[in-house]
Enzyme design. Structure first.
Site, short mmCIF file in Angstrom:
data_model
loop_
_atom_site.label_atom_id
_atom_site.label_comp_id
_atom_site.label_asym_id
_atom_site.label_seq_id
_atom_site.Cartn_x
_atom_site.Cartn_y
_atom_site.Cartn_z
CB SER A 153 -12.36 6.95 0.93
OG SER A 153 -12.11 6.96 2.32
CE1 TYR A 167 -17.02 9.60 1.61
CE2 TYR A 167 -15.75 8.07 2.95
CZ TYR A 167 -15.80 9.12 2.06
OH TYR A 167 -14.63 9.70 1.62
#
Length: 257
Positions: A153, A167
């Site tokens: 990401s 995350y």
């Protein structure tokens, strides 16, 4: 090079792929892109019914099969590798896509917000790759290694505005793990990562529509065709010389902050 040579260079026809977390969201888009390109694809989910539903839908376009998997534990990763090994003798492409997300204010972000996210986003990538190594190596050919693609990401490349501490940290660590594994598994297995920006799927379409138009240099979220292009590249002979890379695939978002 002839036109036919060029087509084969970017072809995944006849290759076998495993997409973890392939029942929903970006994972389902990746699975669809590979199935439509002629790969035999296995999709996993903790939700057996969801995996079966996605596999049934994608089977209209080609070969797609469901597998149940809980990747939050080392045992679950081993079980998935053994289950797949009972079905195929080689694996050309492993897509480590399964992921978890937790969001909470800084003062409330306790161990519960870290454990599952790190287990699924990072540890599972490590364990599943090592357990599937023999099956991946069985698919390797001289000048055409098997492939591992880790779905990272842009939140692992830059500090996100949202309070998604575990995350973002897990994706940054996954990017680094990609480099480490690439050096260890070469030359028979190539390992790369995609640092994804927002993608439009059935899970996220409504939330993305307005926000991406304001922030993205390309004024849109990614979609099926975008994933189809990059996955066919990474999974085909055209990317045989590529390993140890983290590719920002975000419509330019990571270049704007």
């Amino acid at each position: 090079m002839t036109a036919q040579d060029g087509f084969e260079l970017f072809s995944v026809q006849g290759r076998t792929a495993l997409v973890t977390g392939g029942a929903r969201g970006v994972g389902a888009l990746i699975a669809q892109a590979l199935v439509e390109a002629g790969a035999e694809v296995y999709v996993t989910s903790r939700d057996v019914a969801a995996a079966e539903k996605t596999a049934a839908r994608l089977s209209l376009f080609g070969d797609c099969f469901p597998l149940a998997a809980d990747l939050a534990t080392e045992r679950g990763c081993r079980d998935l590798a053994e289950s797949l090994g009972g079905r195929v003798d080689r694996l050309n492409l492993l897509v480590n896509n399964a992921g978890a997300l937790h969001t909470a204010p800084l003062d409330d972000f306790d161990d519960a917000g870290w454990d599952t996210v790190l287990q699924v986003n990072l540890r599972a990538v490590f364990h599943l790759t090592r357990f599937l190594r023999p099956t991946l190596e069985a698919a390797a050919r001289v000048g055409d290694p098997a492939r591992v693609v880790n779905i990272g990401s842009i939140d692992g490349l830059r500090a996100p505005a949202a309070e998604i501490y575990s995350y973002a940290a897990s994706k940054a660590a996954m990017h680094h793990l990609t480099l480490h594994l690439a050096g260890r598994l070469a030359p028979r297995i190539a390992v790369n990562a995609l640092a994804l920006g927002p993608f439009e799927s059935a899970m996220s379409r409504d939330a993305l529509a307005d926000d991406i138009g304001r922030r993205s240099p390309l004024r849109r979220a990614g979609g099926l065709d975008d994933l189809a292009g990059v996955m066919r590249f990474l999974g085909s002979r055209s990317a045989a010389y590529l390993t140890g890379t983290v590719i920002p695939f975000d419509g330019g978002l990571s270049a704007t902050r």
